[in-house]
Scaffold this motif. Structure first.
Motif, short mmCIF file in Angstrom:
data_model
loop_
_atom_site.label_atom_id
_atom_site.label_comp_id
_atom_site.label_asym_id
_atom_site.label_seq_id
_atom_site.Cartn_x
_atom_site.Cartn_y
_atom_site.Cartn_z
N GLY A 77 0.80 -1.21 0.00
CA GLY A 77 0.00 0.00 0.00
C GLY A 77 0.84 1.27 0.00
N ASN A 78 2.14 1.14 0.20
CA ASN A 78 3.05 2.29 0.14
C ASN A 78 3.54 2.38 -1.30
OD1 ASN A 78 5.58 3.72 0.01
ND2 ASN A 78 5.71 3.59 2.23
N PRO A 79 3.09 3.39 -2.06
CA PRO A 79 3.43 3.43 -3.49
C PRO A 79 4.93 3.52 -3.76
CG PRO A 79 2.05 5.32 -2.86
CD PRO A 79 2.23 4.49 -1.65
N LEU A 80 5.68 4.20 -2.92
CA LEU A 80 7.13 4.29 -3.14
C LEU A 80 7.76 2.91 -3.12
CD1 LEU A 80 9.78 5.85 -3.43
CD2 LEU A 80 9.86 5.97 -0.94
N ILE A 81 7.39 2.10 -2.15
CA ILE A 81 7.96 0.76 -2.05
C ILE A 81 7.36 -0.18 -3.09
CG2 ILE A 81 8.29 -1.23 -0.53
CD1 ILE A 81 9.91 1.37 0.20
N GLU A 82 6.04 -0.20 -3.21
CA GLU A 82 5.40 -1.10 -4.17
C GLU A 82 5.85 -0.84 -5.60
OE1 GLU A 82 1.14 -1.09 -3.65
OE2 GLU A 82 1.29 -2.81 -2.31
N ASN A 83 5.98 0.42 -5.98
CA ASN A 83 6.37 0.76 -7.35
C ASN A 83 7.83 0.45 -7.64
OD1 ASN A 83 3.77 1.64 -7.82
ND2 ASN A 83 4.27 3.80 -7.49
N HIS A 84 8.63 0.24 -6.60
CA HIS A 84 10.06 -0.01 -6.79
C HIS A 84 10.52 -1.30 -6.13
CE1 HIS A 84 10.65 3.77 -8.75
NE2 HIS A 84 9.83 4.29 -7.86
N ILE A 85 9.58 -2.21 -5.84
CA ILE A 85 9.94 -3.43 -5.12
C ILE A 85 10.95 -4.27 -5.90
CG2 ILE A 85 7.97 -4.82 -5.91
CD1 ILE A 85 9.47 -4.78 -2.34
N ASP A 86 10.83 -4.34 -7.21
CA ASP A 86 11.82 -5.10 -7.99
C ASP A 86 13.18 -4.41 -7.95
OD1 ASP A 86 10.23 -7.30 -8.80
OD2 ASP A 86 9.30 -6.05 -10.34
N ASP A 87 13.20 -3.08 -7.99
CA ASP A 87 14.45 -2.33 -7.90
C ASP A 87 15.09 -2.53 -6.53
OD1 ASP A 87 13.78 -1.29 -10.41
OD2 ASP A 87 12.93 0.54 -9.55
N ILE A 88 14.28 -2.55 -5.48
CA ILE A 88 14.79 -2.77 -4.13
C ILE A 88 15.39 -4.17 -4.03
CG2 ILE A 88 14.08 -3.06 -1.72
CD1 ILE A 88 11.97 -0.79 -2.32
N TYR A 89 14.68 -5.16 -4.58
CA TYR A 89 15.22 -6.51 -4.57
C TYR A 89 16.55 -6.57 -5.33
CZ TYR A 89 16.16 -11.34 -5.43
OH TYR A 89 16.79 -12.54 -5.50
N ARG A 90 16.61 -5.96 -6.50
CA ARG A 90 17.86 -5.97 -7.29
C ARG A 90 19.00 -5.32 -6.52
NH1 ARG A 90 14.43 -4.04 -11.51
NH2 ARG A 90 13.68 -5.82 -12.66
N TYR A 91 18.70 -4.22 -5.83
CA TYR A 91 19.72 -3.54 -5.03
C TYR A 91 20.28 -4.49 -3.97
CZ TYR A 91 21.81 -0.70 -1.41
OH TYR A 91 22.68 -0.23 -0.46
#
Length: 113
Positions: A81-95
């Motif tokens: 429900g947090n758009p910053l995290i949800e919209n970048h979850i794949d980027d966060i995982y890659r990081y």
């Protein structure tokens, strides 16, 4: 509101800059969410366990579920429900996957030489 504006900015950046920008966007989202507050400056553990170690030992699906669903009993908030995290979850995982496999050093800011 700020998180939404940052999220929109990160999405535009990744779409125009490719995979390195996606890593940078993941790094930025983690910084805005202030994961270091509990997981330590380099996300290798403090009051909460190492995110880098978790990425090293868990599947992509389990990693993403842990971030989105959290673990309220242990103090980990859910970011679903947090758009910053949800919209970048794949980027966060890659990081964190890059940190876990050693291709990105602790303290390194992706996208900078």
């Amino acid at each position: 509101m700020i998180a939404c504006m940052v999220g929109a900015s990160l999405s535009a950046h990744a779409q125009t800059q490719g995979p390195d920008a996606a890593l940078a966007d993941g790094w930025r989202a983690v910084r805005v969410a202030d994961c270091a507050r509990c997981h330590g400056k380099d996300h290798e553990g403090l009051a909460a366990p190492s995110i880098v170690g978790f990425a090293r030992t868990q599947s992509r699906e389990r990693f993403i579920a842990a971030i989105l669903d959290g673990n309220p009993q242990m103090g980990m908030p859910a970011y679903r429900g947090n758009p910053l995290i949800e919209n970048h979850i794949d980027d966060i995982y890659r990081y964190f996957a890059a940190r876990a496999d050693g291709s990105l050093a602790a303290g390194a800011m992706p996208g900078r030489e």
